[in-house]
Structure formats: C-alpha cells, structure tokens
Motif scaffolding. Structure first.
Motif, short mmCIF file in Angstrom:
data_model
loop_
_atom_site.label_atom_id
_atom_site.label_comp_id
_atom_site.label_asym_id
_atom_site.label_seq_id
_atom_site.Cartn_x
_atom_site.Cartn_y
_atom_site.Cartn_z
N GLY A 1 -7.60 -7.63 4.43
CA GLY A 1 -8.84 -7.73 3.68
C GLY A 1 -9.19 -6.50 2.88
N HIS A 2 -8.33 -5.49 2.88
CA HIS A 2 -8.62 -4.26 2.15
C HIS A 2 -8.55 -4.51 0.64
CE1 HIS A 2 -8.18 -0.09 0.75
NE2 HIS A 2 -8.76 0.25 1.89
N PRO A 3 -9.36 -3.82 -0.16
CA PRO A 3 -9.34 -4.02 -1.62
C PRO A 3 -7.97 -3.81 -2.26
CG PRO A 3 -11.28 -2.78 -0.98
CD PRO A 3 -10.46 -2.93 0.26
N LEU A 4 -7.11 -2.99 -1.64
CA LEU A 4 -5.77 -2.75 -2.20
C LEU A 4 -4.75 -3.80 -1.79
CD1 LEU A 4 -5.49 1.13 -1.71
CD2 LEU A 4 -5.99 -0.10 -3.83
N ALA A 5 -5.14 -4.74 -0.94
CA ALA A 5 -4.21 -5.72 -0.40
C ALA A 5 -3.59 -6.60 -1.48
CB ALA A 5 -4.90 -6.59 0.65
N ALA A 6 -4.28 -6.76 -2.60
CA ALA A 6 -3.78 -7.62 -3.66
C ALA A 6 -2.62 -6.99 -4.44
CB ALA A 6 -4.91 -7.98 -4.62
N LYS A 7 -2.43 -5.71 -4.28
CA LYS A 7 -1.38 -5.01 -5.02
C LYS A 7 -0.03 -5.17 -4.33
CE LYS A 7 -2.23 -1.43 -7.33
NZ LYS A 7 -2.51 -0.09 -7.88
N SER A 8 1.02 -5.33 -5.10
CA SER A 8 2.37 -5.47 -4.52
C SER A 8 2.98 -4.12 -4.19
CB SER A 8 3.28 -6.22 -5.49
OG SER A 8 3.39 -5.53 -6.73
N SER B 1 0.27 -7.08 14.52
CA SER B 1 -1.08 -6.53 14.35
C SER B 1 -1.70 -7.04 13.06
CB SER B 1 -1.04 -5.01 14.34
OG SER B 1 -0.31 -4.56 13.20
N LYS B 2 -2.98 -6.77 12.90
CA LYS B 2 -3.69 -7.19 11.69
C LYS B 2 -3.59 -6.10 10.63
CE LYS B 2 -6.93 -10.13 14.24
NZ LYS B 2 -8.35 -10.41 14.59
N LEU B 3 -2.36 -5.80 10.26
CA LEU B 3 -2.09 -4.77 9.28
C LEU B 3 -1.23 -5.33 8.15
CD1 LEU B 3 -1.24 -1.77 11.64
CD2 LEU B 3 -3.33 -2.06 10.30
N LEU B 4 -1.36 -4.74 7.00
CA LEU B 4 -0.53 -5.09 5.84
C LEU B 4 0.28 -3.87 5.43
CD1 LEU B 4 -3.23 -6.98 3.72
CD2 LEU B 4 -1.53 -7.99 5.25
N PHE B 5 1.48 -4.11 4.93
CA PHE B 5 2.36 -3.02 4.53
C PHE B 5 2.82 -3.25 3.10
CE2 PHE B 5 2.87 -3.80 9.10
CZ PHE B 5 2.41 -2.59 9.59
N ARG B 6 2.77 -2.20 2.31
CA ARG B 6 3.16 -2.27 0.91
C ARG B 6 4.09 -1.10 0.58
NH1 ARG B 6 1.27 -6.44 1.77
NH2 ARG B 6 -0.46 -7.55 0.74
N PRO B 7 5.15 -1.36 -0.19
CA PRO B 7 6.04 -0.26 -0.61
C PRO B 7 5.31 0.69 -1.56
CG PRO B 7 6.64 -2.30 -1.72
CD PRO B 7 5.60 -2.67 -0.70
N MET B 8 5.77 1.91 -1.58
CA MET B 8 5.21 2.91 -2.48
C MET B 8 5.96 2.91 -3.81
SD MET B 8 2.69 4.54 -1.01
CE MET B 8 2.59 6.04 -1.98
N GLN B 9 5.24 3.29 -4.85
CA GLN B 9 5.87 3.41 -6.17
C GLN B 9 5.45 4.75 -6.78
OE1 GLN B 9 4.76 0.45 -9.18
NE2 GLN B 9 6.95 0.02 -9.45
N PRO B 10 6.39 5.69 -6.96
CA PRO B 10 7.83 5.55 -6.71
C PRO B 10 8.15 5.44 -5.22
CG PRO B 10 7.28 7.81 -7.23
CD PRO B 10 6.03 7.01 -7.48
N ALA B 11 9.31 4.86 -4.93
CA ALA B 11 9.70 4.62 -3.54
C ALA B 11 9.86 5.93 -2.78
CB ALA B 11 11.01 3.85 -3.51
N LEU B 12 9.46 5.90 -1.51
CA LEU B 12 9.57 7.06 -0.62
C LEU B 12 10.49 6.71 0.54
CD1 LEU B 12 5.82 8.13 -0.31
CD2 LEU B 12 7.49 8.89 -2.00
N THR B 13 11.22 7.70 1.04
CA THR B 13 12.08 7.46 2.21
C THR B 13 11.84 8.53 3.27
OG1 THR B 13 13.92 8.71 1.23
CG2 THR B 13 13.89 6.31 0.90
N TRP B 14 12.10 8.14 4.49
CA TRP B 14 12.02 9.01 5.67
C TRP B 14 13.46 9.34 6.05
CZ3 TRP B 14 11.39 7.32 11.33
CH2 TRP B 14 10.91 8.38 12.12
N ASP B 15 13.92 10.55 5.77
CA ASP B 15 15.32 10.93 5.93
C ASP B 15 15.51 11.67 7.25
OD1 ASP B 15 15.33 9.94 3.39
OD2 ASP B 15 15.75 11.84 2.39
N LEU B 16 16.25 11.04 8.16
CA LEU B 16 16.46 11.62 9.49
C LEU B 16 17.77 12.41 9.52
CD1 LEU B 16 15.39 8.62 11.75
CD2 LEU B 16 13.98 10.28 10.51
#
Length: 293
Positions: free
Chosen positions: A174-181, A253-268
């Motif tokens: 329900g967050h205002p940013l939820a509509a963004k891809s 959970s009641k969470l939404l996940f959206r990719p970042m632009q530009p894309a970000l990575t977690w490098d282990l």
C-alpha cells in the motif's frame, strides 16, 4: 622481559569482556588468579595498562599500545602452531573465521563441505559487521573472513570474490511507491530510511552510492538484524534495501520488493591480509571456495 603466551591471552580476554569476573570464567581461572596475572604483567612492564572501576575495565594509553602488540604476537603464535601442525598435510588445526551475520545462511553449504573434507580442523567463528571483520584481520585476530565488497582497507587486504546478489528496495504493502516497477535513489528522499549498523559493509555501500547519486537518506533507524529491519518496514516505519536472498526469506510477509535503477548488487567475498601468508586451514577454505564457485 619474559611474558607467557597465557598471560597475553588472559589480558586480551579481559580487554574484550571489560570485566574481571567474565574474563576469569572465559579463561577457566579464578578472579583472584586473573588479578594477580595482570598485576604481574603491569609490574613486568613498569606501566599501568588498565583503569579499573565498578562498571568496566578500560585501557590506558600504554594498555592500548600493549593490546595491539599482544594481538600481533598471539596471531603469529597461532600461525606458527598451524604451520608446525600441518607439515604433513591439513589434518588438524584451528581456523579463526570472521562472518557477517547477514551472510551466515548463504555460506553454510561451503562450511559444511569444509567440515566434511577437514574434520580435524576446529572452526572458530566470530560474527562481525564487514568493518569489524577488516579490523580483526588487521590486528591478527582472524585468519580469513567472509564479507561484502568493497572493503574499506583496500590496500591492506586481498579478496576473492564469491558471488553477487541483486539488492532490492523493500517497502510495505500500500505504499505510494508500490506502483513503480523500479525505484531510484531519488524515490527515497521523501521517506524515512532504515539502514544497517554502521560497521556493516552494506551500510557503507548504500551510504556511498546514495551520496554519489546526490541523495541524502533520511536515516530513521539502524539495525544489525535483517528480520527486525524488515519488521520495521512492514510496520511502515521506513523503507530499506535488502539483498535478494533475504527478500526470498520474507516472501510470506506483507512486504513488496522492487529492483533498483540503476541496478545494485551485493558482492560477497573472502578477505585476508595482504602482507601475511594464509594459514593452511584458511588456504584450504579459499581453495574450496574457488572449486564451489
């Protein structure tokens, strides 16, 4: 000056626990015995190393200098023991391994394989944030560590990349940013942000990249526990950025996940000191990680 290795171990345990009672328990000696060991050490050096009060024990300036040297000496002693124990192959020994808490579930497969291949090696695991792992390596308290790149002490540490995962924006239903891809750094400016503790590599990465994008994050809360961080997002206390494997654990959970632009990575990666050869046990873990990769 003749200072036994056991005395150095007791001193560092006291520094870490900041309490004579707890330190004595960890050293498996009585508190009076520990007090006498420290007293003899100070008399031998001719310096007061500790400030004693009712709450905790603190280091004097001389104590800080001695702590650094004591860690180096114990680290070299540990490496000598490892080298001598493994002249005929890696059969026994001890691996002092640093692990960032968020990575624990992602490296369990590698550690399981290591235990099966080298059952005689004792795994001593220490949980630190990424910066904590770096500091422990630099003061010779660890042999090798898992962390996320980039490191802070790039010129003093070597790394072996392992794998990388996407970083996703985390927001409540329900967050205002939820509509963004996709979300950009600018999308976070109007909302509170929940970030990891300051010694986490991921916290430093997020802070650096947001500043590079010209965005000042409104950091409302910090946490070292990804599940608590997600709970705060779910309660609409702020937004966050989480690695994809963590997001997958939160799929119910009641969470939404959206990719970042530009894309970000977690490098282990695995990291170790530039100017010190790896112990046989640490080198075996490094070689096994290359095979698994």
């Amino acid at each position: 000056m003749n200072i036994p290795i056991k005395t150095l171990q007791c001193f560092l345990t006291l520094v870490e626990t900041e309490n004579f009672t707890r330190a004595a328990e960890k050293c498996f000696i009585t508190q009076p015995t520990l007090s006498k060991i420290i007293q003899r050490l100070e008399e031998s050096l001719g310096e007061t190393l500790l400030i004693r009060n009712n709450q905790k024990v603190e280091l004097t300036q001389a104590g800080q200098i001695f702590e650094h040297s004591a860690r180096e000496i114990l680290g070299q002693w540990h490496r000598l023991q490892e080298d001598m124990s493994n002249l005929s192959g890696l059969k026994t020994g001890r691996l002092r391994l640093g692990v960032c808490p968020m990575m624990s579930s992602l490296i369990i497969g590698l550690l399981t394989s290591y235990r099966k291949r080298y059952p005689g090696v004792e795994l001593q695991m220490y949980e630190y944030g990424g910066f904590g792992c770096e500091q422990a390596l630099l003061n010779n308290s660890l042999d090798i560590a898992f962390t996320a790149l980039p490191t802070t002490h790039e010129t003093e540490l070597v790394n072996q990349p392992l794998t990388k995962y996407p970083l996703l924006a985390c927001l409540p239903e329900g967050h205002p940013l939820a509509a963004k891809s996709h979300l950009s750094w600018q999308d976070f400016e109007a909302y509170p942000f929940i970030l990891y503790n300051e010694d986490f590599s991921l916290a430093k990465l997020i802070s650096r990249l947001s500043r590079k994008a010209g965005v000042q994050l409104n950091i409302a809360f910090r946490s070292g526990q990804w599940d608590f961080l997600a709970t705060m997002v779910e309660a609409d206390m702020g937004l966050a950025i989480l690695p994809e494997p963590i997001c997958q654990k939160l799929s119910t959970s009641k969470l939404l996940f959206r990719p970042m632009q530009p894309a970000l990575t977690w490098d282990l990666a695995l990291i170790w000191r530039q100017n010190l050869p790896l112990t046989p046990a640490a080198n075996a873990l490094l070689e096994l990680s290359k095979q698994k990769a």
